[in-house]
Design a protein around this motif. Structure first.
Motif, PDB file in Angstrom:
ATOM      1  N   GLY A 188      -2.651  -1.578  -7.741  1.00  0.00           N
ATOM      2  CA  GLY A 188      -2.860  -0.046  -6.698  1.00  0.00           C
ATOM      3  C   GLY A 188      -1.617  -0.298  -6.114  1.00  0.00           C
ATOM      4  O   GLY A 188      -0.485  -0.815  -6.542  1.00  0.00           O
ATOM      5  N   PRO A 189      -1.296   1.000  -5.106  1.00  0.00           N
ATOM      6  CA  PRO A 189      -2.204   2.011  -4.635  1.00  0.00           C
ATOM      7  C   PRO A 189      -2.325   2.847  -6.155  1.00  0.00           C
ATOM      8  O   PRO A 189      -1.394   3.287  -6.258  1.00  0.00           O
ATOM      9  CB  PRO A 189      -2.655   2.358  -3.480  1.00  0.00           C
ATOM     10  N   GLY A 190      -3.977   3.367  -6.888  1.00  0.00           N
ATOM     11  CA  GLY A 190      -3.761   4.190  -7.290  1.00  0.00           C
ATOM     12  C   GLY A 190      -3.616   3.270  -8.679  1.00  0.00           C
ATOM     13  O   GLY A 190      -3.860   2.352  -8.999  1.00  0.00           O
ATOM     14  N   THR A 191      -2.529   3.300  -9.193  1.00  0.00           N
ATOM     15  CA  THR A 191      -1.812   3.324 -10.819  1.00  0.00           C
ATOM     16  C   THR A 191      -0.999   2.948 -10.104  1.00  0.00           C
ATOM     17  O   THR A 191       0.037   2.943 -11.031  1.00  0.00           O
ATOM     18  CB  THR A 191      -2.039   3.912 -11.796  1.00  0.00           C
ATOM     19  N   ALA A 192       0.148   2.747  -8.642  1.00  0.00           N
ATOM     20  CA  ALA A 192       1.223   3.376  -9.169  1.00  0.00           C
ATOM     21  C   ALA A 192       2.344   1.524  -9.045  1.00  0.00           C
ATOM     22  O   ALA A 192       3.791   1.700  -9.712  1.00  0.00           O
ATOM     23  CB  ALA A 192       2.005   3.346  -7.225  1.00  0.00           C
ATOM     24  N   SER A 193       1.683   0.534  -9.292  1.00  0.00           N
ATOM     25  CA  SER A 193       2.124  -0.495 -10.031  1.00  0.00           C
ATOM     26  C   SER A 193       1.221  -1.543 -11.284  1.00  0.00           C
ATOM     27  O   SER A 193       1.562  -2.456 -11.553  1.00  0.00           O
ATOM     28  CB  SER A 193       1.174  -1.427  -8.755  1.00  0.00           C
ATOM     29  N   MET A 194       0.330  -0.546 -11.854  1.00  0.00           N
ATOM     30  CA  MET A 194       0.193  -0.883 -13.160  1.00  0.00           C
ATOM     31  C   MET A 194       1.066  -1.555 -13.957  1.00  0.00           C
ATOM     32  O   MET A 194       2.389  -1.318 -14.536  1.00  0.00           O
ATOM     33  CB  MET A 194      -0.845   0.703 -13.628  1.00  0.00           C
ATOM     34  N   VAL A 195       0.736  -2.662 -14.604  1.00  0.00           N
ATOM     35  CA  VAL A 195       1.318  -3.006 -16.131  1.00  0.00           C
ATOM     36  C   VAL A 195       0.284  -2.463 -17.513  1.00  0.00           C
ATOM     37  O   VAL A 195      -0.803  -2.346 -17.119  1.00  0.00           O
ATOM     38  CB  VAL A 195       1.058  -4.205 -15.556  1.00  0.00           C
ATOM     39  N   MET A 196       1.047  -3.212 -18.360  1.00  0.00           N
ATOM     40  CA  MET A 196       0.348  -2.984 -19.202  1.00  0.00           C
ATOM     41  C   MET A 196      -0.639  -3.579 -19.836  1.00  0.00           C
ATOM     42  O   MET A 196      -1.924  -3.381 -20.260  1.00  0.00           O
ATOM     43  CB  MET A 196       1.603  -3.286 -20.670  1.00  0.00           C
ATOM     44  N   ASP A 249       0.895  -1.376   0.183  1.00  0.00           N
ATOM     45  CA  ASP A 249      -0.004   0.200   0.004  1.00  0.00           C
ATOM     46  C   ASP A 249       1.064   1.018   0.201  1.00  0.00           C
ATOM     47  O   ASP A 249       0.432   1.865   0.106  1.00  0.00           O
ATOM     48  CB  ASP A 249      -0.668  -0.148   1.041  1.00  0.00           C
ATOM     49  N   ASP A 250       2.280   0.767  -0.281  1.00  0.00           N
ATOM     50  CA  ASP A 250       3.123   2.309   0.263  1.00  0.00           C
ATOM     51  C   ASP A 250       3.806   2.317  -1.496  1.00  0.00           C
ATOM     52  O   ASP A 250       4.050   1.509  -2.386  1.00  0.00           O
ATOM     53  CB  ASP A 250       4.511   1.894   0.479  1.00  0.00           C
ATOM     54  N   VAL A 251       3.137   3.310  -1.865  1.00  0.00           N
ATOM     55  CA  VAL A 251       3.567   4.296  -2.853  1.00  0.00           C
ATOM     56  C   VAL A 251       4.691   4.193  -3.599  1.00  0.00           C
ATOM     57  O   VAL A 251       5.379   3.500  -4.808  1.00  0.00           O
ATOM     58  CB  VAL A 251       2.982   5.190  -4.480  1.00  0.00           C
ATOM     59  N   SER A 252       6.216   3.840  -2.821  1.00  0.00           N
ATOM     60  CA  SER A 252       6.892   4.319  -2.534  1.00  0.00           C
ATOM     61  C   SER A 252       7.983   2.916  -2.933  1.00  0.00           C
ATOM     62  O   SER A 252       9.004   2.927  -4.311  1.00  0.00           O
ATOM     63  CB  SER A 252       8.223   5.038  -2.156  1.00  0.00           C
ATOM     64  N   ILE A 253       7.567   1.745  -2.343  1.00  0.00           N
ATOM     65  CA  ILE A 253       8.317   0.238  -2.528  1.00  0.00           C
ATOM     66  C   ILE A 253       7.278  -0.338  -2.613  1.00  0.00           C
ATOM     67  O   ILE A 253       7.202  -1.239  -2.758  1.00  0.00           O
ATOM     68  CB  ILE A 253       8.300  -0.107  -1.291  1.00  0.00           C
TER      69      ILE A 253
END
Length: 299
Positions: free
Chosen positions: A244-252, A156-160
């Motif tokens: 997520g969170p948001g689109t931080a870990s979005m892949v194609m 849940d941490d965008v940075s990691i």
């Protein structure tokens, strides 16, 4: 001998008959879907009977799509990490398995290869439990050794979050490359290593000056497999974060799925799929040329 060989050679019609089922399956399962994706990408289509032709409009939208560019960056990050940590670590482990230093080699090979036979969904669920903030094994271990300050919401941490997603992917497929490299290393004549030992070469020099150049073809295949696999990664991300969170870990692949089946934008989802194909082929070609350049250096 030559006449006998030509006498038993199957006729072209028979060879064509044997190849027909495989060719039909390849066309039906690979060529036709790609052609249909290219066709649908030219339309503004939501899945219903109404299809509006817009030409290359979807492609113009794609190259300016912030979420797609972010997903592309995440895929490229995964590809770099997999090449470095999967292929690189597998090379080191394989060199140890082929040496006389490591004991219980059969047990180590089995342990390393075990995650490969698991379904990606199972691996993702396992690591989702490990990463859990409240009862996860990772945070429990950190808490038990007095490192409470290191405890984090890993998914849940965008940075990691991308690092957290990358670890299970790397962990699962290292065993595949270990088997590939071990097989290639076992085929190198033992006399070469014995001669190098007489010249005073240690294990590290043997690995980088003998083993590495002689398995470059195998390394090329492994890099291509790693890069192409990361371009189509989906299950791990879907189970762990759903992008997520948001689109931080979005892949194609995840973005194509959400656009097509959740957003009901089938035409634009097909455009994303075509984009994934073009980018994947380009990266595979680049990886091939890169390794071939290294190979020529040793010839």
């Amino acid at each position: 001998m030559g006449k006998g060989s030509s006498a038993i050679r199957p006729k072209s019609a028979i060879l064509f008959f044997y190849m027909l089922p495989g060719t039909f399956l390849f066309v039906a399962l690979a060529i036709v879907p790609v052609a249909m994706a290219i066709f649908y990408s030219l339309f503004n289509w939501s899945g219903g009977p109404n299809m509006k032709f817009i030409g290359l409009g979807n492609y113009a939208l794609l190259i300016n799509d912030r979420i797609f560019l972010q997903a592309l960056g995440n895929n490229l990050l995964l590809a770099v990490c997999c090449v470095i940590f999967q292929v690189g670590t597998a090379f080191v482990i394989s060199a140890l398995l082929c040496s006389k230093i490591l004991k219980l080699q059969a047990f180590h090979r089995f342990s390393i290869f075990l995650p490969v036979i698991l379904a990606p969904v199972v691996v993702a669920f396992l690591w989702r439990i490990i990463y859990n903030m409240d009862y996860g094994l990772l945070n429990y271990f950190l808490r038990s050794i007095g490192l409470e300050s290191w405890i984090k919401p890993w998914l849940d941490d965008v940075s990691i979050v991308m690092a957290s997603v990358t670890v299970p992917i790397v962990w699962q497929w290292i065993g595949l490359y270990v088997i590939i490299f071990t097989t290639a290393m076992k085929s190198i004549p033992e006399e070469i290593f014995e001669s190098a030992s007489l010249d005073g070469a240690n294990g590290i020099k043997k690995a980088f000056y003998i083993t590495y150049p002689m398995i470059l073809d195998t390394l090329k295949i492994s890099v291509i497999l790693a890069v192409s696999g990361c371009m189509k990664i989906f299950e791990h991300v879907y189970i762990l974060t759903s992008g997520g969170p948001g689109t931080a870990s979005m892949v194609m692949a995840m973005y194509a799925y959400r656009t097509s089946f959740i957003g009901q934008r089938m035409g634009y989802g097909s455009t994303i799929s075509v984009g994934i194909l073009v980018i994947s082929l380009s990266l595979v070609l680049f990886s091939n040329l890169l390794v071939e350049g290294r190979k020529k250096k040793y010839e």
